[in-house]
Design a protein around this motif. Structure first.
Motif, PDB file in Angstrom:
ATOM      1  N   GLU A  46      -3.505   5.972   6.752  1.00  0.00           N
ATOM      2  CA  GLU A  46      -4.930   5.836   7.076  1.00  0.00           C
ATOM      3  C   GLU A  46      -5.204   4.548   7.842  1.00  0.00           C
ATOM      4  O   GLU A  46      -5.982   4.541   8.803  1.00  0.00           O
ATOM      5  N   TYR A  47      -4.595   3.481   7.401  1.00  0.00           N
ATOM      6  CA  TYR A  47      -4.771   2.205   8.095  1.00  0.00           C
ATOM      7  C   TYR A  47      -4.343   2.327   9.548  1.00  0.00           C
ATOM      8  O   TYR A  47      -5.081   1.948  10.465  1.00  0.00           O
ATOM      9  N   PRO A  91       0.834  -1.209   0.000  1.00  0.00           N
ATOM     10  CA  PRO A  91       0.000   0.000   0.000  1.00  0.00           C
ATOM     11  C   PRO A  91       0.862   1.249   0.000  1.00  0.00           C
ATOM     12  O   PRO A  91       1.986   1.235   0.495  1.00  0.00           O
ATOM     13  N   LEU A 121     -13.087   1.590   4.469  1.00  0.00           N
ATOM     14  CA  LEU A 121     -12.817   2.946   3.999  1.00  0.00           C
ATOM     15  C   LEU A 121     -13.511   3.193   2.661  1.00  0.00           C
ATOM     16  O   LEU A 121     -14.087   4.259   2.429  1.00  0.00           O
ATOM     17  N   ARG A 122     -13.463   2.195   1.815  1.00  0.00           N
ATOM     18  CA  ARG A 122     -14.106   2.324   0.510  1.00  0.00           C
ATOM     19  C   ARG A 122     -15.615   2.520   0.663  1.00  0.00           C
ATOM     20  O   ARG A 122     -16.208   3.438   0.094  1.00  0.00           O
ATOM     21  N   CYS A 125      -5.754  -5.490   6.965  1.00  0.00           N
ATOM     22  CA  CYS A 125      -5.727  -4.295   6.116  1.00  0.00           C
ATOM     23  C   CYS A 125      -6.815  -4.356   5.050  1.00  0.00           C
ATOM     24  O   CYS A 125      -7.427  -3.328   4.716  1.00  0.00           O
ATOM     25  N   SER A 126      -7.074  -5.540   4.521  1.00  0.00           N
ATOM     26  CA  SER A 126      -8.123  -5.666   3.519  1.00  0.00           C
ATOM     27  C   SER A 126      -9.478  -5.279   4.098  1.00  0.00           C
ATOM     28  O   SER A 126     -10.262  -4.550   3.468  1.00  0.00           O
ATOM     29  N   GLN A 129      -9.578  -1.621   4.492  1.00  0.00           N
ATOM     30  CA  GLN A 129      -9.681  -1.001   3.171  1.00  0.00           C
ATOM     31  C   GLN A 129     -11.123  -1.024   2.675  1.00  0.00           C
ATOM     32  O   GLN A 129     -11.646  -0.012   2.191  1.00  0.00           O
ATOM     33  N   ASN A 130     -11.759  -2.174   2.801  1.00  0.00           N
ATOM     34  CA  ASN A 130     -13.165  -2.268   2.409  1.00  0.00           C
ATOM     35  C   ASN A 130     -14.012  -1.243   3.137  1.00  0.00           C
ATOM     36  O   ASN A 130     -14.868  -0.581   2.546  1.00  0.00           O
ATOM     37  N   LEU A 177      -1.952   5.546   2.316  1.00  0.00           N
ATOM     38  CA  LEU A 177      -2.898   4.507   2.711  1.00  0.00           C
ATOM     39  C   LEU A 177      -2.457   3.863   4.024  1.00  0.00           C
ATOM     40  O   LEU A 177      -3.283   3.616   4.921  1.00  0.00           O
TER      41      LEU A 177
END
Lengths: 106, 106
Positions: free
Chosen positions: A9-10, A2, B92-93, B85-86, B89-90, A6
């Motif tokens: 943000e994580y 990433p 955040l999306r 993280c995935s 990420q989802n 990003l």
DNA sequence: CCCGCTTATGCGTGTAAACTCATAGCAGCC
DNA sequence: GGCTGCTATGAGTTTACACGCATAAGCGGG
């Protein structure tokens, strides 16, 4: 990998969960909506502290609130936190099991 | 709800990921083993800082290391971090998409 | 055995954030 | 209008920790 932004943000997101107080609030709200007074009583933290943590969680979109007369009713927005905790729980369990095996084989 | 002690462990775990430096190290190592010098160059942090972060990650069982001559080769232990993280990420999306829709409907 | 290279660790500093106290806002009731 | 109960927020303190400098520790080569 990433991008640095990003990652930032994580990590910011994980920071929210890195405080037992906030995580506890999230877990409490995961079971159902509650007003601030109930959360104060359940956690034992000061009123201002609880209110602040809730504010942070709200800005992050993890909880939402509605007025009900003079009270504010907070509720968790989804089960992301539960999923994350489950993953971590599995990890902790795996780790302990591995340690146990090492101990037994010694 | 998880017990207070468990919440404490969870939050401690999330705290590890709440620092961009550590998260970056983890993501770098997720792609393959690296020695400390490479990690220093990739991140731009001081040698002592990188070494310390690696120590923390190692104690948490997220990375492991082997000597190779004078170098220490670190490697990530599993893909837990990627999964976490995935999920984030989802989330955040989803959040951005919701904001977008609100903007469009206005 | 000493020296250079790589990594780990005491120590000090600075900053971010948790936490509290006091105060202000806000809704309902008289 | 004032009064009371619930929540949010400004201000200050204190604690935790990231980060760097200096130094020590461990390994290979002369």
């Amino acid at each position: 990998m990433p991008s640095p932004q990003l990652l930032e943000e994580y990590s910011q997101f994980f920071r929210l969960l890195s405080e037992p107080a906030r995580l506890q609030l999230l877990c409490l709200l995961a079971q159902g909506p509650l007003d601030v007074a109930s959360l104060i009583e359940a956690t034992g933290f000061s009123q201002s502290h609880v209110s602040r943590q809730l504010g942070q969680l709200q800005r992050a979109g993890l909880v939402s609130c509605v007025r009900e007369g003079v009270r504010m009713i907070y509720s968790a927005d989804n089960d992301l936190v539960n999923d994350l905790c489950s993953l971590v729980q599995n990890r902790l369990r795996q780790r302990l099991e591995a340690q146990l095996q090492q101990l037994q084989s010694a």
